[in-house]
Design a protein around this motif. Sequence first.
Motif, PDB file in Angstrom:
ATOM      1  N   ASP A 179       0.823  -1.212   0.000  1.00 49.64           N
ATOM      2  CA  ASP A 179       0.000   0.000   0.000  1.00 49.64           C
ATOM      3  C   ASP A 179       0.855   1.260   0.000  1.00 49.64           C
ATOM      4  O   ASP A 179       0.551   2.233  -0.705  1.00 49.64           O
ATOM      5  N   ASN A 180       1.932   1.262   0.804  1.00 47.75           N
ATOM      6  CA  ASN A 180       2.842   2.414   0.817  1.00 47.75           C
ATOM      7  C   ASN A 180       3.481   2.617  -0.553  1.00 47.75           C
ATOM      8  O   ASN A 180       3.639   3.750  -1.029  1.00 47.75           O
ATOM      9  N   TRP A 181       3.870   1.505  -1.179  1.00 48.41           N
ATOM     10  CA  TRP A 181       4.481   1.588  -2.512  1.00 48.41           C
ATOM     11  C   TRP A 181       3.507   2.174  -3.521  1.00 48.41           C
ATOM     12  O   TRP A 181       3.882   3.002  -4.358  1.00 48.41           O
ATOM     13  N   LYS A 182       2.238   1.762  -3.475  1.00 49.43           N
ATOM     14  CA  LYS A 182       1.235   2.298  -4.407  1.00 49.43           C
ATOM     15  C   LYS A 182       1.112   3.809  -4.267  1.00 49.43           C
ATOM     16  O   LYS A 182       1.021   4.536  -5.262  1.00 49.43           O
ATOM     17  N   ILE A 183       1.113   4.282  -3.028  1.00 53.95           N
ATOM     18  CA  ILE A 183       1.000   5.728  -2.779  1.00 53.95           C
ATOM     19  C   ILE A 183       2.210   6.463  -3.367  1.00 53.95           C
ATOM     20  O   ILE A 183       2.070   7.483  -4.051  1.00 53.95           O
ATOM     21  N   GLU A 184       3.404   5.953  -3.093  1.00 54.08           N
ATOM     22  CA  GLU A 184       4.623   6.599  -3.595  1.00 54.08           C
ATOM     23  C   GLU A 184       4.707   6.531  -5.114  1.00 54.08           C
ATOM     24  O   GLU A 184       5.187   7.471  -5.772  1.00 54.08           O
ATOM     25  N   THR A 185       4.246   5.423  -5.683  1.00 55.09           N
ATOM     26  CA  THR A 185       4.294   5.276  -7.140  1.00 55.09           C
ATOM     27  C   THR A 185       3.314   6.217  -7.816  1.00 55.09           C
ATOM     28  O   THR A 185       3.626   6.810  -8.856  1.00 55.09           O
ATOM     29  N   ALA A 186       2.132   6.388  -7.241  1.00 55.83           N
ATOM     30  CA  ALA A 186       1.167   7.359  -7.779  1.00 55.83           C
ATOM     31  C   ALA A 186       1.760   8.759  -7.736  1.00 55.83           C
ATOM     32  O   ALA A 186       1.590   9.558  -8.682  1.00 55.83           O
ATOM     33  N   ARG A 187       2.494   9.085  -6.656  1.00 54.78           N
ATOM     34  CA  ARG A 187       3.148  10.387  -6.542  1.00 54.78           C
ATOM     35  C   ARG A 187       4.239  10.552  -7.600  1.00 54.78           C
ATOM     36  O   ARG A 187       4.370  11.611  -8.223  1.00 54.78           O
ATOM     37  N   PHE A 188       5.001   9.485  -7.820  1.00 52.50           N
ATOM     38  CA  PHE A 188       6.053   9.509  -8.842  1.00 52.50           C
ATOM     39  C   PHE A 188       5.465   9.770 -10.226  1.00 52.50           C
ATOM     40  O   PHE A 188       5.970  10.614 -10.982  1.00 52.50           O
ATOM     41  N   LEU A 189       4.404   9.063 -10.577  1.00 55.91           N
ATOM     42  CA  LEU A 189       3.772   9.243 -11.889  1.00 55.91           C
ATOM     43  C   LEU A 189       3.266  10.678 -12.059  1.00 55.91           C
ATOM     44  O   LEU A 189       3.426  11.283 -13.123  1.00 55.91           O
ATOM     45  N   LYS A 190       2.662  11.219 -11.005  1.00 54.76           N
ATOM     46  CA  LYS A 190       2.123  12.584 -11.069  1.00 54.76           C
ATOM     47  C   LYS A 190       3.240  13.604 -11.245  1.00 54.76           C
ATOM     48  O   LYS A 190       3.150  14.513 -12.080  1.00 54.76           O
ATOM     49  N   GLN A 191       4.318  13.464 -10.459  1.00 52.61           N
ATOM     50  CA  GLN A 191       5.434  14.417 -10.534  1.00 52.61           C
ATOM     51  C   GLN A 191       6.133  14.357 -11.890  1.00 52.61           C
ATOM     52  O   GLN A 191       6.585  15.378 -12.415  1.00 52.61           O
ATOM     53  N   ALA A 192       6.227  13.145 -12.450  1.00 52.16           N
ATOM     54  CA  ALA A 192       6.895  12.977 -13.747  1.00 52.16           C
ATOM     55  C   ALA A 192       5.958  13.248 -14.921  1.00 52.16           C
ATOM     56  O   ALA A 192       6.373  13.139 -16.078  1.00 52.16           O
ATOM     57  N   LYS A 193       4.689  13.573 -14.623  1.00 54.85           N
ATOM     58  CA  LYS A 193       3.676  13.831 -15.647  1.00 54.85           C
ATOM     59  C   LYS A 193       3.528  12.630 -16.581  1.00 54.85           C
ATOM     60  O   LYS A 193       3.475  12.765 -17.813  1.00 54.85           O
ATOM     61  N   ILE A 194       3.473  11.471 -15.961  1.00 57.62           N
ATOM     62  CA  ILE A 194       3.284  10.221 -16.692  1.00 57.62           C
ATOM     63  C   ILE A 194       1.839   9.772 -16.509  1.00 57.62           C
ATOM     64  O   ILE A 194       1.390   9.539 -15.388  1.00 57.62           O
TER      65      ILE A 194
END
Length: 263
Positions: free
Chosen positions: A115-130
């Motif tokens: 669950d923590n990984w999903k949250i961080e990965t969603a943040r990564f995608l948003k920041q990278a505009k992916i």
Amino acid sequence: MIELQTVAQSSIFAELNGRILAEKNAQKILPIFGLSRLILVYETLSAIRLKKILPSTPIIVSKELSYFSKKDQSAQIHFRIGEIFTIKQAIEMLLIISEKSAAYLLIEKIFGSLDNWKIETARFLKQAKIEGVIYDPVGFENAGQENLLSARSVLKIINKLVNDFPKILTTIQRKRFIFQSDQQAQFYKNPNFQQQRDDLQISAFVSEKNKQTSSFISIFKIKDKLYLSELLAVNNTFFNREETADTLINNLFLEVEKQLWQE
């Protein structure tokens, strides 16, 4: 721009860090299954760069992940409870032989939970505009949730990987992999190893296969410049005939070859 005629549902041929030369449905969001492991590798290498962990940081196999590795039919390594190996080895397993258990072991060590990984990965995608959504590091479906990305999104991810961690190409292209923990030692051949396709130098090759479709990512070196080809969601019935992944990739290159050599 050339419109590709490939049988893949989505495809792209582009310069790494440069122009898209040809594409087909490149902005269409599709299930990408285990290609999500490339995101986890990026996150792990970023954690190493930020000194949150070291390549030599030990991973200890839990009872749950030992059981998972033994019931996973695609697993090449069956881990034992309490077995110890390193972050570096887990990255190699994930990149070279697509070992699913290695992904969950990295997540457990770095993020604490899925669950923590999903949250961080969603943040990564948003920041990278992916554009896209990622639910699982190796593509398992959960309650109908699938990993979804477009060919252009995959291109962004690979650009970030190669730019920030160029040595990853050497790892992916290794011919063999020796896994040695405190409890076992195994030798594996890289199932995706390729050095040359016709007169093209292969810098990296990644494939992802599931029940219905297959996807292939190739990085070529032409005139000292890196190019990426993606073939996403090829229906597996295509391979019931004599065609192979090599045929698809060669045909894709032929569609853009004239433009490449004129540059």
